[in-house]
Design a protein around this motif. Sequence first.
Motif, PDB file in Angstrom:
ATOM      1  N   HIS A 169     -28.839  39.140  45.585  1.00 55.95           N
ATOM      2  CA  HIS A 169     -28.313  38.138  44.424  1.00 55.95           C
ATOM      3  C   HIS A 169     -29.073  38.773  43.125  1.00 55.95           C
ATOM      4  CE1 HIS A 169     -26.573  35.133  42.157  1.00 55.95           C
ATOM      5  NE2 HIS A 169     -27.818  34.708  41.830  1.00 55.95           N
TER       6      HIS A 169
ATOM      7  N   GLN B 224     -18.705  40.304  45.967  1.00 54.03           N
ATOM      8  CA  GLN B 224     -19.159  39.662  47.142  1.00 54.03           C
ATOM      9  C   GLN B 224     -18.599  38.270  47.511  1.00 54.03           C
ATOM     10  OE1 GLN B 224     -23.447  38.772  47.172  1.00 54.03           O
ATOM     11  NE2 GLN B 224     -23.285  37.686  48.570  1.00 54.03           N
TER      12      GLN B 224
ATOM     13  N   HIS C 114     -23.998  45.605  45.324  1.00 51.71           N
ATOM     14  CA  HIS C 114     -23.292  45.047  46.244  1.00 51.71           C
ATOM     15  C   HIS C 114     -22.900  43.679  45.925  1.00 51.71           C
ATOM     16  CE1 HIS C 114     -23.934  48.084  49.813  1.00 51.71           C
ATOM     17  NE2 HIS C 114     -24.348  48.774  48.700  1.00 51.71           N
ATOM     18  N   SER C 115     -23.468  42.938  45.011  1.00 49.27           N
ATOM     19  CA  SER C 115     -23.474  41.724  44.804  1.00 49.27           C
ATOM     20  C   SER C 115     -22.744  41.231  43.610  1.00 49.27           C
ATOM     21  CB  SER C 115     -24.857  41.005  44.989  1.00 49.27           C
ATOM     22  OG  SER C 115     -25.814  41.812  44.200  1.00 49.27           O
TER      23      SER C 115
ATOM     24  N   GLY D 225     -21.360  34.072  47.070  1.00 52.11           N
ATOM     25  CA  GLY D 225     -20.011  34.859  46.726  1.00 52.11           C
ATOM     26  C   GLY D 225     -18.890  34.177  46.380  1.00 52.11           C
TER      27      GLY D 225
ATOM     28  N   MET E 151     -17.955  42.819  49.589  1.00 47.01           N
ATOM     29  CA  MET E 151     -18.956  42.614  50.380  1.00 47.01           C
ATOM     30  C   MET E 151     -19.087  41.384  50.855  1.00 47.01           C
ATOM     31  SD  MET E 151     -22.465  41.352  50.672  1.00 47.01           S
ATOM     32  CE  MET E 151     -23.632  41.517  49.449  1.00 47.01           C
ATOM     33  N   GLY E 152     -19.866  41.187  51.963  1.00 48.18           N
ATOM     34  CA  GLY E 152     -19.855  39.915  52.673  1.00 48.18           C
ATOM     35  C   GLY E 152     -21.026  40.009  53.860  1.00 48.18           C
TER      36      GLY E 152
ATOM     37  N   ASP F  94     -20.744  38.751  42.158  1.00 46.50           N
ATOM     38  CA  ASP F  94     -20.391  37.380  42.833  1.00 46.50           C
ATOM     39  C   ASP F  94     -19.774  36.394  41.782  1.00 46.50           C
ATOM     40  OD1 ASP F  94     -22.723  36.612  41.651  1.00 46.50           O
ATOM     41  OD2 ASP F  94     -23.604  35.979  43.280  1.00 46.50           O
TER      42      ASP F  94
END
Length: 223
Positions: A71, A113, A88-89, A124, A151-152, A91
């Motif tokens: 995060h 995310q 990747h995050s 997310g 992403m998840g 959100d």
Amino acid sequence: MPTLSDAYSTLSREVAAAGARLVVVTKTHPVEVIRELYELGHRDFGENRVSELEEKHPQLPKDINWHFIGHLQRNKVKNVLPLVSLIHSGDSLRLLREIDKRASDRRVDVLLQYHIAEEESKYGLTVESGRQLLESIREQPLKHVRIVGVMGMATYTDDKEQVAQEFRTLHEIYSSVKEEFFLDEPTFSEISMGMSGDYEVALQQGSTLVRIGSRLLGERNYD
């Protein structure tokens, strides 16, 4: 007991055979381990703490592809951007706008995310909030951020069918977002899902990036 070289060779072949890429998660592991894997030819490494990434980055070769997988707080964006090849995050819209503002004259690749697990503690987007985010970007485009996939993280459970269903959900989200917002964007191609405990299921469900640490490197040292 297999050596790191043997374990890496087996794992990397398995991931590659499924058409995916291996991101070795090196949280709490020393730079010597990263160097060993680097010498074996590996280049994709993941960290989820800004401070640890800042400590390791200058000690290692500059052609490593660092993935930030944790995060990301907005006040840490300026620290992370010079160090990573993929975040990747992504959100929230506020985070993406902050990345865009801080990116200056460089391009930053980011995954959206999504929250696909039962645990409320995981971060997310929902399907609806993700659509609202993308509609906002369509109206006011980002100049430096390139969204390249999703992403998840699945629920932490031994129920493999539940995990498979959650990964199928993420794949469906990816396909829907691709169709509606990125149909003519070949760079929107990544589905980051699967970690040490569930990566085989993720590969079966179409993951293109698996994030594996303890399965390869052993348990983390928090001392």
